[in-house]
Design a protein around this motif. Structure first.
Motif, mmCIF file in Angstrom:
data_model
loop_
_atom_site.group_PDB
_atom_site.id
_atom_site.type_symbol
_atom_site.label_atom_id
_atom_site.label_comp_id
_atom_site.label_asym_id
_atom_site.label_seq_id
_atom_site.Cartn_x
_atom_site.Cartn_y
_atom_site.Cartn_z
ATOM 1 N N GLY A 142 0.788 -1.226 0.000
ATOM 2 C CA GLY A 142 0.000 0.000 0.000
ATOM 3 C C GLY A 142 0.814 1.265 0.000
ATOM 4 O O GLY A 142 0.262 2.369 0.013
ATOM 5 N N LEU A 143 2.140 1.135 -0.018
ATOM 6 C CA LEU A 143 3.029 2.289 -0.052
ATOM 7 C C LEU A 143 3.624 2.424 -1.449
ATOM 8 O O LEU A 143 3.897 1.425 -2.109
ATOM 9 C CB LEU A 143 4.154 2.135 0.963
ATOM 10 C CG LEU A 143 3.754 1.956 2.422
ATOM 11 C CD1 LEU A 143 4.988 1.627 3.264
ATOM 12 C CD2 LEU A 143 3.065 3.204 2.959
ATOM 13 N N SER A 144 3.845 3.645 -1.879
ATOM 14 C CA SER A 144 4.539 3.887 -3.144
ATOM 15 C C SER A 144 5.493 5.044 -2.963
ATOM 16 O O SER A 144 5.168 6.039 -2.311
ATOM 17 C CB SER A 144 3.548 4.175 -4.281
ATOM 18 O OG SER A 144 2.775 5.319 -4.014
ATOM 19 N N VAL A 145 6.682 4.902 -3.530
ATOM 20 C CA VAL A 145 7.729 5.904 -3.409
ATOM 21 C C VAL A 145 8.273 6.217 -4.795
ATOM 22 O O VAL A 145 8.582 5.303 -5.564
ATOM 23 C CB VAL A 145 8.870 5.411 -2.487
ATOM 24 C CG1 VAL A 145 10.063 6.347 -2.563
ATOM 25 C CG2 VAL A 145 8.389 5.287 -1.053
ATOM 26 N N ASP A 146 8.366 7.489 -5.106
ATOM 27 C CA ASP A 146 8.989 7.948 -6.354
ATOM 28 C C ASP A 146 10.313 8.600 -5.976
ATOM 29 O O ASP A 146 10.337 9.763 -5.566
ATOM 30 C CB ASP A 146 8.077 8.937 -7.067
ATOM 31 C CG ASP A 146 8.633 9.366 -8.432
ATOM 32 O OD1 ASP A 146 9.845 9.189 -8.660
ATOM 33 O OD2 ASP A 146 7.862 9.899 -9.243
ATOM 34 N N GLY A 155 -1.445 4.654 0.197
ATOM 35 C CA GLY A 155 -2.699 4.684 -0.533
ATOM 36 C C GLY A 155 -2.697 5.882 -1.463
ATOM 37 O O GLY A 155 -1.806 6.042 -2.288
ATOM 38 N N ASP A 156 -3.694 6.759 -1.285
ATOM 39 C CA ASP A 156 -3.764 7.979 -2.085
ATOM 40 C C ASP A 156 -3.303 9.211 -1.314
ATOM 41 O O ASP A 156 -3.392 10.327 -1.812
ATOM 42 C CB ASP A 156 -5.215 8.212 -2.569
ATOM 43 C CG ASP A 156 -5.685 7.111 -3.503
ATOM 44 O OD1 ASP A 156 -4.853 6.605 -4.275
ATOM 45 O OD2 ASP A 156 -6.879 6.754 -3.442
#
Length: 241
Positions: A142-146, A155-156
């Motif tokens: 559920g985590l996103s890293v750029d 999430g969002d």
């Protein structure tokens, strides 16, 4: 000229906040010779005014200031923008160092200190605060890293992370399932082969507070007793069962 070329952030603006004019002058001199643009302030209100007039790329901030202490100055500066902060403290009390990290300082140096070491710390923090080379986004649990844009989402919802928190999360996402000691994390995330390991402990606790559903019962960033920490990408799925 060779000394200035060794600092990739030459021209970055650094705000030095210290009520001791001798310390402020020495620190400012070393930073100036390293190629940085240096502003100085002798107390909290002046620091906030200078930061508002010319947003610094980094703040070197004394903990013990007259009137408004460094902790409050750090809170207010970081409340306006995610400016990197290196805290200076004359105290040897670990509680004071941890307080500085808890309010969002990215690093600290205990007085008396080597001005050359401080410049290296400034260099390290600034280097890690700049967007990196383009690379793919990291996603897990559920985590996103750029990493290139230095943005992290749960999430969002975008996460408000300090530089070190972001670097720590990115490193853990890149190595799911592996256990890292605090010494490992100090070397890989902070870029130092030495230092107070409580720095790592505090940042892990702060990061858990932002990415875990229940920080008191962490499922993603797990403690492996006697060894270190592990990012468990399956933790979120386990939590939903």
């Amino acid at each position: 000229m060779e000394q200035q070329q060794s600092y990739p952030q030459a021209g970055a603006r650094v705000l030095v906040v210290d009520d001791d004019p001798t310390v402020a002058e020495v620190v400012s001199g070393y930073l100036d010779r390293a190629g940085y643009v240096v502003d100085r302030a002798g107390d909290g209100p002046e620091a906030l005014a200078r930061a508002a007039a010319h947003r610094p790329d980094l703040v070197v901030l004394d903990l013990m200031l007259p009137g408004m202490d460094g902790l409050e100055v750090c809170r207010r500066i970081r409340g306006d923008a995610p400016v990197p902060v290196i805290m200076l403290t004359a105290r040897g009390d670990e509680d004071d160092r941890i307080l500085g990290l808890e309010v969002g300082a990215d690093d600290y140096v205990t007085k008396p200190f080597s001005p050359r070491e401080l410049v290296l710390r400034v260099q390290s923090v600034l280097r890690r605060s700049r967007p990196g080379q383009p690379s793919g986004a990291l996603r897990a649990a559920g985590l996103s890293v750029d990493p290139a844009a230095r943005r992290a989402l749960k999430g969002d919802t975008e996460l408000a992370l300090t530089i070190r928190e972001f670097d720590l999360l990115t490193f853990l996402l890149r190595h799911p399932g592996r256990v890292f000691s605090r010494e490992d994390l100090m070397r890989e995330v902070w870029g130092w082969d030495f230092g107070d390991l409580s720095t790592v402990t505090v940042h892990v606790r702060r990061l858990r507070g932002k990415v875990e559903d229940d920080p008191a019962r962490p499922r993603l960033i797990q403690t492996v007793w006697g060894v270190g920490y592990r990012f468990d990408a399956a933790g979120a799925a386990t939590a939903e069962v």
